[in-house]
Design a protein around this motif. Sequence first.
Motif, PDB file in Angstrom:
ATOM      1  N   TYR A   1      54.957 -33.649   3.737  1.00 13.69           N
ATOM      2  CA  TYR A   1      55.606 -32.384   4.068  1.00 13.69           C
ATOM      3  C   TYR A   1      54.643 -31.473   4.834  1.00 13.69           C
ATOM      4  O   TYR A   1      55.027 -30.830   5.804  1.00 13.69           O
ATOM      5  CB  TYR A   1      56.051 -31.647   2.800  1.00 13.69           C
ATOM      6  CG  TYR A   1      57.288 -32.166   2.121  1.00 13.69           C
ATOM      7  CD1 TYR A   1      58.141 -33.072   2.719  1.00 13.69           C
ATOM      8  CD2 TYR A   1      57.620 -31.719   0.855  1.00 13.69           C
ATOM      9  CE1 TYR A   1      59.285 -33.524   2.073  1.00 13.69           C
ATOM     10  CE2 TYR A   1      58.766 -32.150   0.204  1.00 13.69           C
ATOM     11  CZ  TYR A   1      59.592 -33.057   0.821  1.00 13.69           C
ATOM     12  OH  TYR A   1      60.715 -33.485   0.172  1.00 13.69           O
ATOM     13  N   LYS A   2      53.415 -31.413   4.365  1.00 12.78           N
ATOM     14  CA  LYS A   2      52.418 -30.557   5.004  1.00 12.78           C
ATOM     15  C   LYS A   2      52.217 -30.965   6.467  1.00 12.78           C
ATOM     16  O   LYS A   2      52.188 -30.119   7.362  1.00 12.78           O
ATOM     17  CB  LYS A   2      51.097 -30.631   4.239  1.00 12.78           C
ATOM     18  CG  LYS A   2      50.059 -29.665   4.697  1.00 12.78           C
ATOM     19  CD  LYS A   2      48.837 -29.698   3.797  1.00 12.78           C
ATOM     20  CE  LYS A   2      47.819 -28.667   4.247  1.00 12.78           C
ATOM     21  NZ  LYS A   2      46.652 -28.629   3.374  1.00 12.78           N
ATOM     22  N   LYS A   3      52.119 -32.268   6.714  1.00 10.28           N
ATOM     23  CA  LYS A   3      51.942 -32.772   8.078  1.00 10.28           C
ATOM     24  C   LYS A   3      53.180 -32.493   8.933  1.00 10.28           C
ATOM     25  O   LYS A   3      53.057 -32.089  10.094  1.00 10.28           O
ATOM     26  CB  LYS A   3      51.654 -34.272   8.063  1.00 10.28           C
ATOM     27  CG  LYS A   3      50.300 -34.626   7.506  1.00 10.28           C
ATOM     28  CD  LYS A   3      50.107 -36.128   7.470  1.00 10.28           C
ATOM     29  CE  LYS A   3      48.789 -36.498   6.817  1.00 10.28           C
ATOM     30  NZ  LYS A   3      48.614 -37.954   6.730  1.00 10.28           N
ATOM     31  N   LEU A   4      54.345 -32.712   8.361  1.00  4.69           N
ATOM     32  CA  LEU A   4      55.586 -32.478   9.096  1.00  4.69           C
ATOM     33  C   LEU A   4      55.721 -31.008   9.488  1.00  4.69           C
ATOM     34  O   LEU A   4      56.056 -30.679  10.627  1.00  4.69           O
ATOM     35  CB  LEU A   4      56.795 -32.921   8.276  1.00  4.69           C
ATOM     36  CG  LEU A   4      56.973 -34.424   8.095  1.00  4.69           C
ATOM     37  CD1 LEU A   4      57.994 -34.711   6.999  1.00  4.69           C
ATOM     38  CD2 LEU A   4      57.373 -35.077   9.404  1.00  4.69           C
ATOM     39  N   ARG A   5      55.469 -30.128   8.538  1.00  2.45           N
ATOM     40  CA  ARG A   5      55.588 -28.694   8.813  1.00  2.45           C
ATOM     41  C   ARG A   5      54.545 -28.245   9.838  1.00  2.45           C
ATOM     42  O   ARG A   5      54.846 -27.425  10.707  1.00  2.45           O
ATOM     43  CB  ARG A   5      55.464 -27.915   7.519  1.00  2.45           C
ATOM     44  CG  ARG A   5      56.702 -28.072   6.632  1.00  2.45           C
ATOM     45  CD  ARG A   5      56.565 -27.350   5.314  1.00  2.45           C
ATOM     46  NE  ARG A   5      57.809 -27.377   4.566  1.00  2.45           N
ATOM     47  CZ  ARG A   5      57.900 -27.670   3.275  1.00  2.45           C
ATOM     48  NH1 ARG A   5      56.815 -27.942   2.570  1.00  2.45           N
ATOM     49  NH2 ARG A   5      59.066 -27.682   2.676  1.00  2.45           N
TER      50      ARG A   5
END
Length: 66
Positions: free
Chosen positions: A21-25
């Motif tokens: 999620y962190k990478k996607l955001r």
Amino acid sequence: MPQRVYVAASFEQIDDVKALYKKLRAAGHVVTADWTIHKEIASMSSEKERQALKSQYVIEDTEGVT
């Protein structure tokens, strides 16, 4: 171009999903439903509370993929 993303995985993979999620955001994408912030259903004290929480999560997840 930013994408709307829903990530399905087992609860045992929660740490991996949070990292994803962190990478996607960071890449500008939108996570449509973040199930990693859900309370653990087994922690609820009554069956009625567990069923209500399950129903709420089903609605949130369904809205996240539609």
